[in-house]
Design a protein around this motif. Structure first.
Motif, PDB file in Angstrom:
ATOM      1  N   VAL A  11      13.669 -18.090   9.597  1.00 39.06           N
ATOM      2  CA  VAL A  11      15.040 -18.143   9.077  1.00 39.06           C
ATOM      3  C   VAL A  11      15.956 -18.603  10.203  1.00 39.06           C
ATOM      4  O   VAL A  11      15.886 -18.081  11.319  1.00 39.06           O
ATOM      5  CB  VAL A  11      15.480 -16.762   8.564  1.00 39.06           C
ATOM      6  CG1 VAL A  11      16.903 -16.831   8.035  1.00 39.06           C
ATOM      7  CG2 VAL A  11      14.525 -16.255   7.489  1.00 39.06           C
ATOM      8  N   ALA A  37      10.567 -26.997  -2.465  1.00 38.38           N
ATOM      9  CA  ALA A  37      11.565 -25.976  -2.722  1.00 38.38           C
ATOM     10  C   ALA A  37      11.297 -25.354  -4.084  1.00 38.38           C
ATOM     11  O   ALA A  37      10.668 -25.987  -4.938  1.00 38.38           O
ATOM     12  CB  ALA A  37      12.961 -26.588  -2.671  1.00 38.38           C
ATOM     13  N   THR A  88      15.756 -25.901   3.062  1.00 36.85           N
ATOM     14  CA  THR A  88      14.990 -24.696   2.737  1.00 36.85           C
ATOM     15  C   THR A  88      13.845 -25.032   1.794  1.00 36.85           C
ATOM     16  O   THR A  88      14.050 -25.630   0.740  1.00 36.85           O
ATOM     17  CB  THR A  88      15.902 -23.633   2.097  1.00 36.85           C
ATOM     18  OG1 THR A  88      16.865 -23.208   3.060  1.00 36.85           O
ATOM     19  CG2 THR A  88      15.097 -22.439   1.624  1.00 36.85           C
ATOM     20  N   GLN A 118       7.141 -21.029   5.475  1.00 39.08           N
ATOM     21  CA  GLN A 118       8.466 -20.974   4.865  1.00 39.08           C
ATOM     22  C   GLN A 118       9.549 -21.274   5.894  1.00 39.08           C
ATOM     23  O   GLN A 118       9.573 -20.680   6.980  1.00 39.08           O
ATOM     24  CB  GLN A 118       8.709 -19.594   4.255  1.00 39.08           C
ATOM     25  CG  GLN A 118      10.107 -19.392   3.675  1.00 39.08           C
ATOM     26  CD  GLN A 118      10.330 -20.183   2.404  1.00 39.08           C
ATOM     27  OE1 GLN A 118       9.493 -20.183   1.502  1.00 39.08           O
ATOM     28  NE2 GLN A 118      11.483 -20.858   2.306  1.00 39.08           N
ATOM     29  N   THR A 120      13.715 -21.225   5.958  1.00 37.44           N
ATOM     30  CA  THR A 120      14.920 -20.842   5.232  1.00 37.44           C
ATOM     31  C   THR A 120      16.129 -21.107   6.122  1.00 37.44           C
ATOM     32  O   THR A 120      16.197 -20.602   7.247  1.00 37.44           O
ATOM     33  CB  THR A 120      14.882 -19.361   4.836  1.00 37.44           C
ATOM     34  OG1 THR A 120      13.715 -19.119   4.027  1.00 37.44           O
ATOM     35  CG2 THR A 120      16.121 -18.979   4.043  1.00 37.44           C
ATOM     36  N   SER A 122      20.128 -20.691   6.327  1.00 36.03           N
ATOM     37  CA  SER A 122      21.264 -19.989   5.728  1.00 36.03           C
ATOM     38  C   SER A 122      22.560 -20.713   6.083  1.00 36.03           C
ATOM     39  O   SER A 122      22.708 -21.293   7.148  1.00 36.03           O
ATOM     40  CB  SER A 122      21.315 -18.551   6.227  1.00 36.03           C
ATOM     41  OG  SER A 122      21.481 -18.522   7.628  1.00 36.03           O
TER      42      SER A 122
END
Length: 123
Positions: A11, A37, A88, A118, A120, A122
């Motif tokens: 992240v 996605a 993402t 993964q 991600t 933000s």
């Protein structure tokens, strides 16, 4: 048969950077990174020829992402800078049996796939 293992996902805030790695169980030829996605088709991100002399990028990542490889380590990398929330996705590396000088962006050109990592971003 080639096994591929991705690492480096996580992240990060928008504008940040991540470096993904994909280690292969043995020598590979042309390699690619794809992403998927939620609710979307898997799409091409970047590819690199077996020699490392030719690379190809999706328009959406060109200038922000860099693909490279270290054949001595059977590893391909994806340096991702200036990340955006739309980046993402689950990122998969893929290996082709082709050692063509040109890199394909088509899923069907790749014979082996990793499980994915993964990423991600933000806002």
């Amino acid at each position: 048969q080639v096994q591929l293992g991705e690492s480096g996902g996580g992240v990060v805030q928008a504008g940040g950077s991540l470096r993904l790695s994909c280690e292969a169980s043995k020598r590979t030829f042309n390699m690619g990174w794809f992403r998927q996605a939620p609710g979307k088709e898997r799409e091409f991100v970047a590819g690199i020829a077996w020699s490392g002399g030719s690379t190809y990028y999706a328009a959406s990542v060109k200038g922000r992402f860099t693909i490279s490889r270290d054949n001595a380590k059977n590893t391909v990398y994806l340096q991702m800078n200036s990340l955006k929330p739309e980046d993402t996705a689950v990122y998969h590396c893929a290996a082709s049996s082709s050692h063509s000088v040109s890199v394909s962006s088509q899923l069907y050109s790749y014979d082996y796939w990793g499980q994915g990592t993964q990423v991600t971003v933000s806002s």
